[in-house]
Design a protein around this motif. Structure first.
Motif, PDB file in Angstrom:
ATOM      1  N   LEU A 231      -0.999  19.987  42.343  1.00  0.00           N
ATOM      2  CA  LEU A 231      -1.749  21.249  42.329  1.00  0.00           C
ATOM      3  C   LEU A 231      -2.459  21.479  43.660  1.00  0.00           C
ATOM      4  O   LEU A 231      -2.466  22.599  44.180  1.00  0.00           O
ATOM      5  CB  LEU A 231      -2.744  21.272  41.168  1.00  0.00           C
ATOM      6  CG  LEU A 231      -2.113  21.377  39.772  1.00  0.00           C
ATOM      7  CD1 LEU A 231      -3.164  21.153  38.694  1.00  0.00           C
ATOM      8  CD2 LEU A 231      -1.412  22.718  39.593  1.00  0.00           C
TER       9      LEU A 231
ATOM     10  N   PHE B 266      -1.223  26.894  43.880  1.00  0.00           N
ATOM     11  CA  PHE B 266      -0.763  27.973  43.007  1.00  0.00           C
ATOM     12  C   PHE B 266      -1.932  28.867  42.618  1.00  0.00           C
ATOM     13  O   PHE B 266      -3.006  28.397  42.280  1.00  0.00           O
ATOM     14  CB  PHE B 266      -0.169  27.414  41.701  1.00  0.00           C
ATOM     15  CG  PHE B 266       1.069  26.585  41.855  1.00  0.00           C
ATOM     16  CD1 PHE B 266       2.230  27.129  42.367  1.00  0.00           C
ATOM     17  CD2 PHE B 266       1.078  25.260  41.436  1.00  0.00           C
ATOM     18  CE1 PHE B 266       3.381  26.369  42.475  1.00  0.00           C
ATOM     19  CE2 PHE B 266       2.218  24.492  41.540  1.00  0.00           C
ATOM     20  CZ  PHE B 266       3.380  25.046  42.063  1.00  0.00           C
TER      21      PHE B 266
ATOM     22  N   ILE C  65      -3.253  31.957  39.906  1.00  0.00           N
ATOM     23  CA  ILE C  65      -2.952  32.321  38.526  1.00  0.00           C
ATOM     24  C   ILE C  65      -1.984  33.504  38.515  1.00  0.00           C
ATOM     25  O   ILE C  65      -1.912  34.281  39.471  1.00  0.00           O
ATOM     26  CB  ILE C  65      -4.216  32.619  37.689  1.00  0.00           C
ATOM     27  CG1 ILE C  65      -4.898  33.913  38.139  1.00  0.00           C
ATOM     28  CG2 ILE C  65      -5.176  31.463  37.705  1.00  0.00           C
ATOM     29  CD1 ILE C  65      -5.971  34.371  37.163  1.00  0.00           C
ATOM     30  N   ASP C  66      -1.271  33.645  37.439  1.00  0.00           N
ATOM     31  CA  ASP C  66      -0.338  34.757  37.250  1.00  0.00           C
ATOM     32  C   ASP C  66      -1.146  36.061  37.235  1.00  0.00           C
ATOM     33  O   ASP C  66      -2.187  36.141  36.567  1.00  0.00           O
ATOM     34  CB  ASP C  66       0.381  34.566  35.915  1.00  0.00           C
ATOM     35  CG  ASP C  66       1.488  35.589  35.676  1.00  0.00           C
ATOM     36  OD1 ASP C  66       1.358  36.754  36.101  1.00  0.00           O
ATOM     37  OD2 ASP C  66       2.485  35.203  35.044  1.00  0.00           O
TER      38      ASP C  66
ATOM     39  N   THR D 114      -3.272  24.961  33.908  1.00  0.00           N
ATOM     40  CA  THR D 114      -1.894  25.259  34.309  1.00  0.00           C
ATOM     41  C   THR D 114      -1.232  26.284  33.399  1.00  0.00           C
ATOM     42  O   THR D 114      -0.225  26.874  33.768  1.00  0.00           O
ATOM     43  CB  THR D 114      -1.032  23.982  34.384  1.00  0.00           C
ATOM     44  OG1 THR D 114      -1.078  23.300  33.132  1.00  0.00           O
ATOM     45  CG2 THR D 114      -1.523  23.058  35.498  1.00  0.00           C
TER      46      THR D 114
ATOM     47  N   LEU E 228      -0.510  29.609  35.060  1.00  0.00           N
ATOM     48  CA  LEU E 228       0.500  29.754  36.103  1.00  0.00           C
ATOM     49  C   LEU E 228       1.551  30.789  35.712  1.00  0.00           C
ATOM     50  O   LEU E 228       1.835  30.976  34.529  1.00  0.00           O
ATOM     51  CB  LEU E 228       1.204  28.421  36.358  1.00  0.00           C
ATOM     52  CG  LEU E 228       0.375  27.290  36.945  1.00  0.00           C
ATOM     53  CD1 LEU E 228       1.175  25.987  36.936  1.00  0.00           C
ATOM     54  CD2 LEU E 228      -0.060  27.634  38.355  1.00  0.00           C
TER      55      LEU E 228
ATOM     56  N   ASP F 205       5.957  29.577  38.988  1.00  0.00           N
ATOM     57  CA  ASP F 205       5.094  28.487  39.462  1.00  0.00           C
ATOM     58  C   ASP F 205       5.048  27.343  38.451  1.00  0.00           C
ATOM     59  O   ASP F 205       5.010  26.169  38.835  1.00  0.00           O
ATOM     60  CB  ASP F 205       3.672  28.994  39.751  1.00  0.00           C
ATOM     61  CG  ASP F 205       3.597  29.820  41.020  1.00  0.00           C
ATOM     62  OD1 ASP F 205       4.557  29.787  41.832  1.00  0.00           O
ATOM     63  OD2 ASP F 205       2.564  30.500  41.213  1.00  0.00           O
ATOM     64  N   ALA F 206       5.073  27.674  37.167  1.00  0.00           N
ATOM     65  CA  ALA F 206       5.086  26.631  36.136  1.00  0.00           C
ATOM     66  C   ALA F 206       6.361  25.795  36.240  1.00  0.00           C
ATOM     67  O   ALA F 206       6.311  24.567  36.157  1.00  0.00           O
ATOM     68  CB  ALA F 206       4.961  27.250  34.741  1.00  0.00           C
TER      69      ALA F 206
END
Length: 169
Positions: free
Chosen positions: A40, A45, A47-48, A67, A70, A74-75
Protein backbone atom coordinates in the motif's frame (compact mmCIF):
# COMPACT_ATOMS: atom_id res chain seq x y z
CA UNK A 1 -19.32 -32.76 48.77
CA UNK A 2 -17.76 -30.90 45.86
CA UNK A 3 -16.72 -32.76 42.79
CA UNK A 4 -13.53 -31.66 41.05
CA UNK A 5 -13.67 -30.84 37.38
CA UNK A 6 -12.34 -33.53 35.05
CA UNK A 7 -12.69 -32.62 31.37
CA UNK A 8 -13.02 -35.28 28.71
CA UNK A 9 -10.00 -35.92 26.49
CA UNK A 10 -12.05 -34.50 23.61
CA UNK A 11 -12.61 -31.22 25.44
CA UNK A 12 -8.90 -30.97 26.25
CA UNK A 13 -8.08 -31.62 22.58
CA UNK A 14 -10.52 -28.88 21.54
CA UNK A 15 -8.82 -26.43 23.91
CA UNK A 16 -5.42 -27.39 22.51
CA UNK A 17 -6.73 -26.97 18.96
CA UNK A 18 -7.81 -23.44 19.82
CA UNK A 19 -4.35 -22.69 21.23
CA UNK A 20 -2.77 -24.03 18.04
CA UNK A 21 -5.12 -21.98 15.84
CA UNK A 22 -4.37 -18.86 17.90
CA UNK A 23 -0.63 -19.47 17.65
CA UNK A 24 -0.93 -19.88 13.89
CA UNK A 25 -2.83 -16.60 13.61
CA UNK A 26 -0.26 -14.86 15.81
CA UNK A 27 2.52 -16.15 13.53
CA UNK A 28 0.81 -15.19 10.25
CA UNK A 29 -0.61 -11.78 11.25
CA UNK A 30 2.59 -9.69 11.38
CA UNK A 31 3.90 -11.21 8.14
CA UNK A 32 0.72 -10.42 6.19
CA UNK A 33 0.23 -6.99 7.75
CA UNK A 34 3.85 -6.10 6.98
CA UNK A 35 3.72 -7.01 3.29
CA UNK A 36 0.28 -5.46 2.81
CA UNK A 37 1.52 -2.24 4.42
CA UNK A 38 4.58 -2.18 2.14
CA UNK A 39 2.43 -2.76 -0.96
CA UNK A 40 0.00 0.00 0.00
CA UNK A 41 2.83 2.41 0.83
CA UNK A 42 4.60 1.75 -2.47
CA UNK A 43 1.43 1.85 -4.57
CA UNK A 44 -0.17 5.01 -3.15
CA UNK A 45 -3.64 3.89 -4.27
CA UNK A 46 -6.39 6.48 -3.94
CA UNK A 47 -9.94 5.51 -3.06
CA UNK A 48 -12.35 4.78 -5.89
CA UNK A 49 -14.10 8.01 -7.02
CA UNK A 50 -17.39 6.19 -6.42
CA UNK A 51 -16.80 6.51 -2.67
CA UNK A 52 -16.06 10.23 -2.96
CA UNK A 53 -19.47 10.69 -4.61
CA UNK A 54 -20.97 9.07 -1.52
CA UNK A 55 -19.27 11.38 0.95
CA UNK A 56 -16.03 9.55 1.75
CA UNK A 57 -13.08 11.95 1.81
CA UNK A 58 -10.53 11.43 -0.95
CA UNK A 59 -7.47 9.74 0.49
CA UNK A 60 -4.56 7.47 -0.20
CA UNK A 61 -5.20 3.97 1.16
CA UNK A 62 -2.45 3.03 3.62
CA UNK A 63 -4.53 0.93 6.03
CA UNK A 64 -5.32 -2.66 5.04
CA UNK A 65 -8.74 -2.30 6.63
CA UNK A 66 -9.64 0.36 4.07
CA UNK A 67 -8.76 -1.65 0.96
CA UNK A 68 -12.48 -2.15 0.36
CA UNK A 69 -12.42 1.47 -0.86
CA UNK A 70 -10.08 0.62 -3.76
CA UNK A 71 -11.29 0.71 -7.34
CA UNK A 72 -11.74 -2.72 -8.89
CA UNK A 73 -8.56 -2.26 -10.98
CA UNK A 74 -6.49 -1.12 -8.01
CA UNK A 75 -7.92 -3.99 -5.95
CA UNK A 76 -6.81 -6.47 -8.64
CA UNK A 77 -3.33 -4.93 -8.61
CA UNK A 78 -3.20 -4.96 -4.80
CA UNK A 79 -4.36 -8.57 -4.49
CA UNK A 80 -1.98 -9.78 -7.20
CA UNK A 81 0.87 -8.14 -5.27
CA UNK A 82 -0.29 -9.68 -1.97
CA UNK A 83 -0.51 -13.16 -3.53
CA UNK A 84 3.04 -12.78 -4.82
CA UNK A 85 4.26 -11.55 -1.40
CA UNK A 86 2.37 -14.40 0.32
CA UNK A 87 4.09 -16.97 -1.90
CA UNK A 88 7.50 -15.34 -1.40
CA UNK A 89 6.93 -15.48 2.38
CA UNK A 90 6.16 -19.20 2.10
CA UNK A 91 2.67 -18.89 3.57
CA UNK A 92 0.24 -21.63 2.55
CA UNK A 93 -3.48 -21.25 1.83
CA UNK A 94 -6.24 -23.68 0.94
CA UNK A 95 -7.14 -21.82 -2.30
CA UNK A 96 -4.94 -19.64 -4.54
CA UNK A 97 -7.05 -16.50 -4.07
CA UNK A 98 -7.16 -16.70 -0.28
CA UNK A 99 -5.41 -14.54 2.27
CA UNK A 100 -3.41 -16.51 4.87
CA UNK A 101 -4.44 -14.11 7.64
CA UNK A 102 -8.14 -14.44 6.86
CA UNK A 103 -7.78 -18.23 6.77
CA UNK A 104 -5.96 -18.15 10.12
CA UNK A 105 -8.64 -15.92 11.66
CA UNK A 106 -11.34 -18.23 10.32
CA UNK A 107 -9.62 -21.29 11.83
CA UNK A 108 -9.39 -19.56 15.21
CA UNK A 109 -13.04 -18.50 15.15
CA UNK A 110 -14.13 -22.02 14.16
CA UNK A 111 -12.05 -23.46 17.04
CA UNK A 112 -13.61 -20.92 19.43
CA UNK A 113 -17.10 -21.91 18.25
CA UNK A 114 -16.39 -25.59 18.86
CA UNK A 115 -15.00 -24.85 22.34
CA UNK A 116 -18.04 -22.76 23.27
CA UNK A 117 -20.36 -25.48 21.98
CA UNK A 118 -18.56 -28.20 23.95
CA UNK A 119 -18.34 -26.14 27.15
CA UNK A 120 -22.08 -25.56 26.76
CA UNK A 121 -22.64 -29.31 27.07
CA UNK A 122 -21.38 -29.31 30.65
CA UNK A 123 -24.08 -29.38 33.34
CA UNK A 124 -25.09 -25.87 34.35
CA UNK A 125 -23.35 -24.24 31.38
CA UNK A 126 -25.90 -25.06 28.68
CA UNK A 127 -26.82 -21.41 28.10
CA UNK A 128 -23.28 -20.68 26.92
CA UNK A 129 -23.89 -22.72 23.78
CA UNK A 130 -27.07 -20.83 22.93
CA UNK A 131 -25.24 -18.72 20.37
CA UNK A 132 -26.58 -15.56 21.98
CA UNK A 133 -23.48 -13.92 23.41
CA UNK A 134 -22.14 -10.43 23.00
CA UNK A 135 -18.57 -10.21 21.74
CA UNK A 136 -17.42 -9.37 25.26
CA UNK A 137 -19.31 -12.34 26.73
CA UNK A 138 -17.91 -14.59 24.02
CA UNK A 139 -14.37 -13.47 24.82
CA UNK A 140 -14.93 -14.05 28.53
CA UNK A 141 -16.41 -17.53 27.98
CA UNK A 142 -13.43 -18.53 25.83
CA UNK A 143 -10.97 -17.12 28.35
CA UNK A 144 -12.68 -18.89 31.26
CA UNK A 145 -12.91 -22.16 29.33
CA UNK A 146 -9.20 -22.06 28.51
CA UNK A 147 -8.34 -21.25 32.13
CA UNK A 148 -10.46 -24.18 33.26
CA UNK A 149 -8.75 -26.51 30.76
CA UNK A 150 -5.20 -25.17 31.21
CA UNK A 151 -4.16 -27.61 33.96
CA UNK A 152 -5.13 -30.52 31.69
CA UNK A 153 -3.57 -29.30 28.44
CA UNK A 154 -0.07 -29.97 27.21
CA UNK A 155 2.43 -27.15 26.96
CA UNK A 156 3.09 -25.40 23.67
CA UNK A 157 6.13 -27.48 22.72
CA UNK A 158 4.23 -30.73 23.33
CA UNK A 159 1.23 -29.59 21.29
CA UNK A 160 3.42 -28.45 18.40
CA UNK A 161 5.50 -31.63 18.55
CA UNK A 162 2.38 -33.83 18.37
CA UNK A 163 1.43 -32.01 15.18
CA UNK A 164 4.92 -32.28 13.71
CA UNK A 165 5.61 -28.57 14.04
CA UNK A 166 8.88 -27.14 15.21
CA UNK A 167 8.69 -23.86 17.06
CA UNK A 168 10.29 -20.97 15.10
CA UNK A 169 13.42 -19.55 16.71
Amino acid sequence: MTQSFQPSPELVAIGESLLLATAHEDYVRPIVERYEEKILEASQFRIDPHWIEHGVADQIILDRKKTMLLSSQDAKTFFAATFKARDEAGLKVSRPDNCPLLEAENLRIAAENILISEIGKLPGLEKLASGILTLDQRKRVIDLALRLLAPFMSNTEQILSRHGITKPQ
